[in-house]
Design an enzyme around this catalytic site. Structure first.
Site, PDB file in Angstrom:
ATOM      1  N   ARG A  50       0.873  -1.212  -0.120  1.00 28.77           N
ATOM      2  CA  ARG A  50       0.213  -0.092   0.177  1.00 28.77           C
ATOM      3  C   ARG A  50       0.862   1.258  -0.086  1.00 28.77           C
ATOM      4  O   ARG A  50       0.798   2.273  -0.707  1.00 28.77           O
ATOM      5  CB  ARG A  50      -1.063   0.048   1.214  1.00 28.77           C
ATOM      6  CG  ARG A  50      -1.475   1.421   1.428  1.00 28.77           C
ATOM      7  CD  ARG A  50      -2.866   1.418   2.064  1.00 28.77           C
ATOM      8  NE  ARG A  50      -3.033   0.659   3.609  1.00 28.77           N
ATOM      9  CZ  ARG A  50      -1.998   0.829   4.292  1.00 28.77           C
ATOM     10  NH1 ARG A  50      -1.162   1.752   4.718  1.00 28.77           N
ATOM     11  NH2 ARG A  50      -2.294   0.014   5.470  1.00 28.77           N
ATOM     12  N   TYR A 110     -15.858  18.127 -14.397  1.00 30.81           N
ATOM     13  CA  TYR A 110     -16.601  16.916 -14.806  1.00 30.81           C
ATOM     14  C   TYR A 110     -17.493  16.518 -13.469  1.00 30.81           C
ATOM     15  O   TYR A 110     -17.116  16.932 -12.429  1.00 30.81           O
ATOM     16  CB  TYR A 110     -15.255  16.052 -14.258  1.00 30.81           C
ATOM     17  CG  TYR A 110     -15.468  14.492 -14.464  1.00 30.81           C
ATOM     18  CD1 TYR A 110     -16.002  13.717 -15.750  1.00 30.81           C
ATOM     19  CD2 TYR A 110     -15.379  13.767 -13.245  1.00 30.81           C
ATOM     20  CE1 TYR A 110     -16.346  12.453 -15.558  1.00 30.81           C
ATOM     21  CE2 TYR A 110     -15.845  12.476 -13.327  1.00 30.81           C
ATOM     22  CZ  TYR A 110     -16.121  11.537 -14.357  1.00 30.81           C
ATOM     23  OH  TYR A 110     -16.457  10.431 -14.515  1.00 30.81           O
ATOM     24  N   ASP A 139      -7.438  19.923 -14.094  1.00 28.82           N
ATOM     25  CA  ASP A 139      -7.497  18.308 -14.722  1.00 28.82           C
ATOM     26  C   ASP A 139      -7.291  18.385 -16.153  1.00 28.82           C
ATOM     27  O   ASP A 139      -7.931  19.095 -16.875  1.00 28.82           O
ATOM     28  CB  ASP A 139      -9.065  18.015 -14.274  1.00 28.82           C
ATOM     29  CG  ASP A 139      -9.529  16.648 -14.806  1.00 28.82           C
ATOM     30  OD1 ASP A 139      -8.796  16.196 -15.796  1.00 28.82           O
ATOM     31  OD2 ASP A 139     -10.475  16.171 -14.201  1.00 28.82           O
ATOM     32  N   LYS A 190      -8.641   7.296 -19.241  1.00 24.27           N
ATOM     33  CA  LYS A 190      -9.032   7.817 -20.516  1.00 24.27           C
ATOM     34  C   LYS A 190      -7.636   7.558 -21.136  1.00 24.27           C
ATOM     35  O   LYS A 190      -7.109   6.478 -21.526  1.00 24.27           O
ATOM     36  CB  LYS A 190      -9.587   9.204 -20.415  1.00 24.27           C
ATOM     37  CG  LYS A 190     -10.384   9.420 -19.065  1.00 24.27           C
ATOM     38  CD  LYS A 190     -11.648   8.626 -19.437  1.00 24.27           C
ATOM     39  CE  LYS A 190     -12.591   8.582 -18.109  1.00 24.27           C
ATOM     40  NZ  LYS A 190     -12.845  10.029 -17.552  1.00 24.27           N
TER      41      LYS A 190
HETATM   42  C1  LIG Z   1     -13.404  10.486 -16.153  1.00 23.56           C
HETATM   43  C2  LIG Z   1     -12.752  11.702 -15.380  1.00 23.56           C
HETATM   44  C3  LIG Z   1     -12.736  11.764 -14.252  1.00 23.56           C
HETATM   45  C4  LIG Z   1     -12.745  10.731 -13.142  1.00 23.56           C
HETATM   46  O1  LIG Z   1     -11.837   9.749 -13.190  1.00 23.56           O
HETATM   47  P1  LIG Z   1     -12.212   8.232 -12.915  1.00 23.56           P
HETATM   48  O2  LIG Z   1     -11.176   7.641 -13.228  1.00 23.56           O
HETATM   49  O3  LIG Z   1     -13.545   7.923 -13.522  1.00 23.56           O
HETATM   50  O4  LIG Z   1     -12.368   8.223 -11.524  1.00 23.56           O
HETATM   51  C5  LIG Z   1     -12.150  13.158 -13.712  1.00 23.56           C
HETATM   52  N1  LIG Z   1     -12.003  14.041 -14.686  1.00 23.56           N
HETATM   53  C6  LIG Z   1     -12.509  13.831 -16.032  1.00 23.56           C
HETATM   54  C7  LIG Z   1     -12.026  15.223 -16.930  1.00 23.56           C
HETATM   55  C8  LIG Z   1     -12.614  12.806 -16.610  1.00 23.56           C
HETATM   56  O5  LIG Z   1     -12.986  12.594 -17.870  1.00 23.56           O
END
Ligand SMILES: *Cc1c(COP(=O)(O)O)cnc(C)c1O
Length: 390
Positions: free
Chosen positions: A50, A102, A175, A200
């Protein structure tokens, strides 16, 4: 790695680590615990998985290299990375966020962070309103660029300058999920922390949920690493390994998706069946000047959204008629996806506030994959014709 190595070289090699056998690709280290020679004397650097794990270390080092950062951290999801950043703020803190953040981030800010004494104010006009929104207890500003799904682009350097003028201690978090580190490095424009849903583009194969962040501040890194271990929202060694494998081709995937997306966006802009197109690579994009400064080669990325003529019915027809674009949520994978935000990803937002940020019933979001450009373009054309005849 040499400091002069360029992105593609770093993507392939950063974070690699030679084991005793000289494995060219790192083995997956599943052991939860590591041998010690005497009490509190591990034989290597690892003690308990961890806290630290070889595969996570490799991924974190690679992420840091690609984001031009000193430090990287990986989490079990993008949402876990977000939650750790917010949990690092003291009780009674205040944050400012762009409005169309998001959905899961919005949910965390409004339904979780507030219950731990961190309040967030949202704004659709960050640069202009920032001086009025910052309070004595403001600790953090959160932006996403381009936004989801209307692909508005924020001038990160301008926001950073505006924040530092008010209070140097306020952190700017970006982000960067929609662009990936290949297209933009927010830390070089004054951000303090860059965060990604690696689910993504970074992993890019739609088979891992994982989050990462990167920073150049030792202090921020140590605070967040402490929480990474204390909270325990860490990725498995296998997921860290898969994500590291995925990011080795990030530059090829994102470049290809951008080239195809540019062609599709230009085609859509010229189509009589389309009301409006949002794509940062178009010269007509309202923030294209910022795109030219902030994105590698002014590439627009793989995400497009557009409004089809004929309302919700046409959007439904289009999105169930494509042959190659699969109707599904998420984005950033090798395969092309599409969705209708008003009834899918953004279905939970009341119609009025949804439409205020441009999410109309006829808006379609495309995540352009790396299939053949001509095939994808043909698919869009035939689905548009079908939607128009509807
Ligand atoms: C998908 C997404 C998130 C969240 O990420 P997860 O891996 O699904 O928890 C945060 N910000 C953006 C812009 C996203 O597309």
């Amino acid at each position: 790695m040499s400091p002069s190595d360029k992105f593609a070289t770093l993507a392939v090699h950063a974070g690699e680590h030679t084991d005793v056998h000289g494995s060219v690709i790192e083995p997956i280290s599943l052991s939860t615990t590591f041998k010690q020679s005497s009490p509190a004397n591990p034989i290597g650097v690892y003690e308990y998985s961890r806290s630290q794990n070889p595969n996570r270390d490799n991924l974190e080092n690679a992420i840091a290299a690609l984001e031009k950062a000193q430090y990287g951290l990986a989490f079990s999801s993008g949402s876990a990375a977000t939650s750790v950043i917010m949990q690092s703020l003291p009780q009674g803190s205040h944050a400012v966020s762009i409005g169309d953040v998001y959905g899961g981030t919005h949910r965390y800010f409004t339904k979780v962070a507030n219950t731990h004494g961190v309040e967030t104010t949202f704004t659709n006009n960050l640069l202009e309103e920032l001086p009025n929104l910052v309070k004595d207890n403001t600790r953090l500003v959160w932006i996403e660029s381009p936004t989801n799904p209307t692909l508005k682009v924020t001038d990160i350097q301008a926001v950073s300058n505006a924040i530092k003028k008010i209070n140097k201690d306020i952190l700017l978090v970006v982000d960067n999920t929609f662009l990936s580190p290949y297209l933009s490095n927010p830390l070089t424009f004054g951000a303090d922390i860059v965060v990604h849903s690696a689910t993504k583009y970074i992993n890019g194969h739609s088979d891992v949920v994982l989050g990462v962040l990167a920073t150049n501040s030792k202090d921020i890194y140590e605070r967040l690493q402490f929480l990474q271990n204390a909270i325990g929202a860490i990725p498995s060694p296998f997921d860290a390994w898969l994500t590291h494998r995925g990011l080795k081709t990030l530059h090829l995937r994102v470049k290809q998706a951008s080239v195809t997306a540019q062609k599709i966006a230009e085609f859509l802009s010229a189509s009589k069946h389309v009301e409006a197109v949002n794509y940062p690579g178009l010269k007509t994009h309202p923030n294209h000047a910022v795109v030219q400064r902030q994105h590698r080669d002014a590439l627009g990325g793989g995400m497009i959204s557009f409004r089809v003529k004929g309302g919700a019915a046409a959007a439904a027809k289009f999105s169930s008629t494509t042959r190659l674009f699969t109707l599904a949520e998420s984005l950033g994978g090798i395969e092309s996806l599409l969705e209708v935000p008003a009834v899918m990803t953004h279905g939970g937002i009341p119609k009025e506030s949804r439409e205020a940020s441009g999410v109309y019933d006829n808006l379609i979001r495309l995540s352009v994959g790396i299939e053949d450009t001509e095939d994808l373009l043909e698919d869009i054309k035939q689905a548009l014709e079908a939607a128009a005849e509807n």
